[in-house]
Write a protein that holds these residues in place. Structure first.
Motif, PDB file in Angstrom:
ATOM      1  N   GLY A 231      29.704  10.817  58.129  1.00 40.24           N
ATOM      2  CA  GLY A 231      28.635  11.778  57.863  1.00 40.24           C
ATOM      3  C   GLY A 231      27.317  11.186  57.433  1.00 40.24           C
ATOM      4  N   ASP A 232      27.286   9.871  57.117  1.00 33.30           N
ATOM      5  CA  ASP A 232      26.059   9.305  56.544  1.00 33.30           C
ATOM      6  C   ASP A 232      25.340   8.323  57.445  1.00 33.30           C
ATOM      7  N   GLY A 233      25.853   8.076  58.650  1.00 26.34           N
ATOM      8  CA  GLY A 233      25.189   7.165  59.573  1.00 26.34           C
ATOM      9  C   GLY A 233      24.146   7.870  60.415  1.00 26.34           C
ATOM     10  N   LEU A 244      23.467  20.852  62.726  1.00 32.46           N
ATOM     11  CA  LEU A 244      24.879  20.818  63.093  1.00 32.46           C
ATOM     12  C   LEU A 244      25.720  20.371  61.901  1.00 32.46           C
ATOM     13  N   GLN A 245      27.020  20.635  61.960  1.00 29.75           N
ATOM     14  CA  GLN A 245      27.939  20.225  60.905  1.00 29.75           C
ATOM     15  C   GLN A 245      28.891  19.170  61.447  1.00 29.75           C
ATOM     16  N   ASN A 246      28.732  17.929  60.980  1.00 24.55           N
ATOM     17  CA  ASN A 246      29.645  16.862  61.369  1.00 24.55           C
ATOM     18  C   ASN A 246      30.985  17.106  60.669  1.00 24.55           C
ATOM     19  N   ILE A 247      32.069  17.158  61.428  1.00 23.65           N
ATOM     20  CA  ILE A 247      33.373  17.484  60.829  1.00 23.65           C
ATOM     21  C   ILE A 247      33.985  16.302  60.080  1.00 23.65           C
ATOM     22  N   ILE A 248      33.425  15.097  60.247  1.00 20.07           N
ATOM     23  CA  ILE A 248      33.984  13.902  59.598  1.00 20.07           C
ATOM     24  C   ILE A 248      33.231  13.640  58.304  1.00 20.07           C
ATOM     25  N   ASP A 249      33.918  13.819  57.192  1.00 18.12           N
ATOM     26  CA  ASP A 249      33.318  13.619  55.878  1.00 18.12           C
ATOM     27  C   ASP A 249      33.723  12.236  55.362  1.00 18.12           C
ATOM     28  N   SER A 250      32.960  11.229  55.763  1.00 15.34           N
ATOM     29  CA  SER A 250      33.272   9.859  55.375  1.00 15.34           C
ATOM     30  C   SER A 250      31.976   9.072  55.262  1.00 15.34           C
ATOM     31  N   ARG A 251      31.936   8.146  54.302  1.00 16.02           N
ATOM     32  CA  ARG A 251      30.775   7.272  54.172  1.00 16.02           C
ATOM     33  C   ARG A 251      30.845   6.087  55.134  1.00 16.02           C
ATOM     34  N   GLU A 252      32.014   5.870  55.729  1.00 11.13           N
ATOM     35  CA  GLU A 252      32.132   4.795  56.706  1.00 11.13           C
ATOM     36  C   GLU A 252      31.259   5.104  57.922  1.00 11.13           C
ATOM     37  N   TRP A 254      31.720   4.142  61.212  1.00 10.70           N
ATOM     38  CA  TRP A 254      32.540   4.589  62.344  1.00 10.70           C
ATOM     39  C   TRP A 254      34.021   4.475  61.983  1.00 10.70           C
ATOM     40  N   PRO A 255      34.531   5.384  61.145  1.00 19.58           N
ATOM     41  CA  PRO A 255      35.948   5.329  60.765  1.00 19.58           C
ATOM     42  C   PRO A 255      36.867   5.703  61.933  1.00 19.58           C
ATOM     43  N   ALA A 256      38.092   5.193  61.869  1.00 19.61           N
ATOM     44  CA  ALA A 256      39.128   5.601  62.823  1.00 19.61           C
ATOM     45  C   ALA A 256      39.821   6.847  62.267  1.00 19.61           C
ATOM     46  N   VAL A 257      39.853   7.910  63.070  1.00 21.32           N
ATOM     47  CA  VAL A 257      40.399   9.202  62.623  1.00 21.32           C
ATOM     48  C   VAL A 257      41.385   9.700  63.675  1.00 21.32           C
ATOM     49  N   THR A 258      42.473  10.308  63.270  1.00 19.69           N
ATOM     50  CA  THR A 258      43.475  10.779  64.229  1.00 19.69           C
ATOM     51  C   THR A 258      42.959  11.990  65.015  1.00 19.69           C
ATOM     52  N   TRP A 259      43.432  12.124  66.241  1.00 21.76           N
ATOM     53  CA  TRP A 259      43.059  13.276  67.049  1.00 21.76           C
ATOM     54  C   TRP A 259      43.630  14.561  66.459  1.00 21.76           C
ATOM     55  N   GLU A 260      44.760  14.438  65.775  1.00 24.06           N
ATOM     56  CA  GLU A 260      45.340  15.618  65.140  1.00 24.06           C
ATOM     57  C   GLU A 260      44.396  16.176  64.069  1.00 24.06           C
ATOM     58  N   HIS A 261      43.795  15.265  63.293  1.00 27.82           N
ATOM     59  CA  HIS A 261      42.833  15.707  62.270  1.00 27.82           C
ATOM     60  C   HIS A 261      41.611  16.358  62.927  1.00 27.82           C
ATOM     61  N   ILE A 262      41.121  15.740  63.988  1.00 29.24           N
ATOM     62  CA  ILE A 262      39.950  16.282  64.688  1.00 29.24           C
ATOM     63  C   ILE A 262      40.274  17.650  65.274  1.00 29.24           C
ATOM     64  N   ALA A 263      41.453  17.784  65.879  1.00 29.89           N
ATOM     65  CA  ALA A 263      41.840  19.065  66.482  1.00 29.89           C
ATOM     66  C   ALA A 263      41.942  20.171  65.438  1.00 29.89           C
TER      67      ALA A 263
END
Length: 335
Positions: A231-233, A244-252, A254-263
Motif C-alpha cells: 500500500g505504500d509504494g 482507488l482502494q489497494n486491497i494489499i495492506d503491507s509496507r513491503e 512487492w510482497p508475495a500474497v496468496t491468490w486465496e487471500h486476493i480472491a
C-alpha cells in the motif's frame, strides 16, 4: 515614444530571459547529499552510465541524452515521446551489468534506480568502488528515502513512509542542478503536475464507493504466490491519486500474497505489469492473463469475471516519471 518602447521590448525580454537563466545557473563546485553520501561536482557530468530505465528516461526528459554513454536494467521500450532521443543508446546489459563493463565506459557519473545495484551489497558494485576511481555515484532518492530492506521484507524492501511523487520531483530538481539545466527541470515538473490534475479530474467518481484494486507485477511461478503491490509504494500513490482502494495492506514494496487471500478480498480491478524482461514466467503479461482466466480460484475474482484487467508497462508501477503515465492509463479504463 510608445513606438520606440515597442521597438525596445524584444531586447528587454531577451535581456530579462538572460538574467533569469543566469540567476538559475548552477554554480560549481556543487555539493549534494544523496542517500546518506555527500559528493562535490566541479562541472556538469559529461559521461554518464545509467543503471535503471527510470534514470535513463529522466535524463532523456531533461534533454541530456548526449551525456549517456551506457545503459542497463531495462524493463521495456522507451515511451513514444522519448523514443527519438533514445535511439542508438548503448546497452551494456538488459539486466545488471558487471563492474568492469560500466567502468570501461569511462563515466564521470553512475546513476542507479535501485540501491541493490549500487549499494552496500551492490549487484554491480558498491558506491565506494566507483568513487575510488573518481567516479561519482547516485541512487534514486525514491529507493533510499523512507525505504529499506528489513528483516521482515523481501529484497524489494519496505516503506517506512508512503511514496509520493515528491520523491521524483526532488530527483528532477537535484539532477537538473547537477547538470545545470534547472529551467528544464522546472518545466518537466510543471508538465507532470498538469497531467496529474487532468487525469484526476477525468477519473473522478463523486459519491461512488472506491473501487478495489490489486497490482500484479510478476512471480517466480505462475501458479505460485504473486508479487503484488503493497500500500505504500508507487501503486499506492497511483491508487490514492485515482481514489482507488489497494486491497494489499503491507509496507513491503512487492510482497508475495496468496491468490486465496486476493480472491477473498474480491478486487474490482487487476492491474498487471507488462515487460520485455523474462527473468520469471509471470514476467509475460499474456501468460498472466491466461492464468487469471483459467485458474479455478482466480477466474472467480470479480475483476476477472467482468474483464476488468488493465495492462500497463512495468516501469509505470515502480517509482519513476512513468507513474504519471499509469495514472493516465488506468484512469481512462476505470468503469
Amino acid at each position: 515614444m510608445f513606438r520606440k518602447s515597442l521597438r525596445l521590448l524584444p531586447a528587454l525580454l531577451c535581456l530579462a530571459g538572460s538574467v533569469y537563466a543566469q540567476s538559475h545557473a548552477t554554480h560549481y563546485p556543487l555539493t549534494v547529499e544523496n542517500c546518506g553520501r555527500s559528493q562535490t561536482f566541479h562541472q556538469s557530468p559529461q559521461r554518464v552510465v545509467t543503471l535503471g530505465q527510470h534514470e535513463t528516461e529522466l535524463l532523456l526528459a531533461l534533454g541530456l541524452g548526449k551525456s549517456i554513454v551506457g545503459t542497463a536494467v531495462w524493463f521495456g521500450r522507451l515511451p513514444p515521446p522519448l523514443a527519438p532521443a533514445g535511439q542508438g543508446l548503448k546497452r551494456l546489459a538488459d539486466n545488471a551489468p558487471g563492474f568492469e563493463a560500466v567502468a570501461a565506459q569511462r563515466p564521470d557519473l553512475v546513476l542507479a534506480q535501485y540501491s541493490w545495484h549500487l549499494g552496500p551489497r551492490g549487484e554491480v558494485a558498491t558506491r565506494e568502488r566507483f568513487e575510488a576511481l573518481g567516479i561519482h555515484t547516485w541512487v534514486a532518492p525514491a529507493d533510499c528515502v523512507g525505504k529499506a530492506v528489513t528483516a521482515d521484507s523481501n529484497g524489494d524492501g519496505a516503506r517506512t513512509t508512503p511514496f509520493t511523487l515528491e520523491s521524483i520531483n526532488r530527483e528532477i530538481d537535484e539532477l537538473a542542478r547537477i547538470f545545470n539545466v534547472t529551467e528544464r527541470g522546472q518545466a518537466l515538473r510543471h508538465q507532470l503536475k498538469q497531467r496529474i490534475g487532468h487525469a484526476r479530474q477525468q477519473a473522478a467518481r463523486p459519491g461512488s464507493a472506491p473501487l478495489k484494486v490489486v497490482y500484479w507485477f510478476s512471480s517466480p511461478r505462475l501458479n505460485g504466490d504473486p508479487w503484488v503491490a503493497g500500500g505504500d509504494g508507487a501503486p499506492g500513490w497511483i491508487s490514492r491519486t485515482l481514489g482507488l482502494q489497494n486491497i494489499i495492506d503491507s509496507r513491503e514494496e512487492w510482497p508475495a500474497v496468496t491468490w486465496e487471500h486476493i480472491a477473498r478480498s474480491r478486487p474490482d480491478i487487476i492491474v498487471i505489469a507488462s515487460m520485455e524482461r523474462r527473468l520469471y514466467p509471470a514476467d509475460n503479461a499474456a501468460a498472466k492473463i491466461a492464468f487469471l482466466n483459467k485458474d479455478p480460484v482466480t477466474r472467480e475474482i470479480p475483476a476477472v469475471k467482468q474483464g476488468r484487467i488493465i495492462v500497463v508497462p512495468a516501469m509505470s508501477l515502480n517509482p519513476s516519471l512513468r507513474n504519471v503515465d499509469a495514472v493516465e492509463q488506468i484512469g481512462k479504463q476505470l468503469p
